[in-house]
Design a protein around this motif. Structure first.
Motif: not given
Length: 288
Positions: A48, A59-60, A63-64
């Motif tokens: 994040l 989201a980074n 997480l993506q």
């Protein structure tokens, strides 16, 4: 938690200690012999990140990729069940040609390495289908629209929609071969007497399959089908080879840009474990 601890045997504690010592030894080995600089403090920022322009957490990379993996697994799982059920029924059909075609498809996919299958399906089927249906232009048109929140919720960035669909199709076609064999085994496990009884009261072949055979077969195939879905989640990492930006693909990007090799892959392994173990617990309840 106290009840869980009461169930542990002394041997369980020994195993836990051995595992802890092993992990510690590996960590020290990596940090010492390889002169590796652990940077765990930077990992949360790649899960994040704070976006100043919008004033919120977004989201980074990791997480993506995790969200894309979940999307691909769900859509490919649904499509694989539909195709696999049709293949399983075809394997048990009375018509010899249908049986041979279904068996050829299943045997072809089950006896060729997954990576080879991925590239064959991608270049000869999935990519051609996307071009033929003009999906890329359609997706870019939606991406330019302002009110595309629903599309992004289900499919993510619509500019990458063609690659997402490619991954779903390729993964579903591959997994459907294994689902088909599971369904075939379930159908053949239904006693022959029940099928004969269905025919004796005037049911057609379709009615017999729909009302008598499939309901009983699906109950028996639920455990192996659940296991196959967990396998599908793990197999989704293969589609990173065709540039689908799921969790494994994003991890490779992260490692290439930051050189945080061990941290990134350990976190990725943890994400896969959480998903698969959670599904295992869910399916265990479903089986009961």
């Amino acid at each position: 938690m106290p009840k869980f601890l009461q169930r542990l045997h002394w041997l369980d504690y020994v195993i836990l200690v051995v595992i802890a010592v092993f992990i510690t030894a590996i960590s020290l080995r990596i940090g010492g012999a390889l002169n590796y600089n652990w940077r765990w403090d930077r990992i949360p920022n790649y899960i994040l990140r704070w976006k100043e322009s919008e004033g919120k957490w977004v989201a980074n990379l990791l997480l993506q990729g995790l969200v894309t993996t979940i999307r691909v697994s769900i859509y490919a799982g649904i499509l694989a069940v539909i195709l696999g059920t049709a293949l399983g029924m075809a394997r048990c059909a009375k018509n010899l040609t249908i049986r041979l075609l279904a068996r050829t498809y299943l045997e072809f996919l089950r006896n060729i390495p997954p990576v080879v299958i991925m590239f064959i399906f991608f270049f000869f089927l999935s990519e051609q289908l996307i071009v033929a249906l003009n999906i890329e232009s359609w997706a870019r048109g939606i991406a330019r629209q302002e009110n595309n929140g629903m599309w992004e919720f289900f499919f993510g960035d619509m500019r990458r929609f063609p690659s997402l669909i490619s991954g779903v199709i390729v993964l579903a076609l591959f997994e459907s071969a294994f689902v088909g064999e599971i369904v075939r085994a379930g159908i053949q496990s239904v006693p022959l007497g029940q099928r004969e009884a269905a025919r004796s009261i005037g049911m057609s072949g379709l009615q017999e399959m729909r009302y008598i055979v499939l309901p009983q077969a699906m109950k028996k195939v639920t455990p192996p089908m659940a296991n196959q879905f967990i396998t599908l989640v793990k197999d989704s990492s293969i589609i990173s080879l065709i540039s689908v930006q799921e969790l494994t693909f994003k991890t490779v990007e992260l490692v290439a840009s930051t050189r945080m090799i061990f941290e990134a892959w350990i976190v990725t392994a943890g994400f896969y474990f959480i998903i698969c173990f959670g599904l295992s617990l869910l399916f265990r309840r479903l089986e009961r």
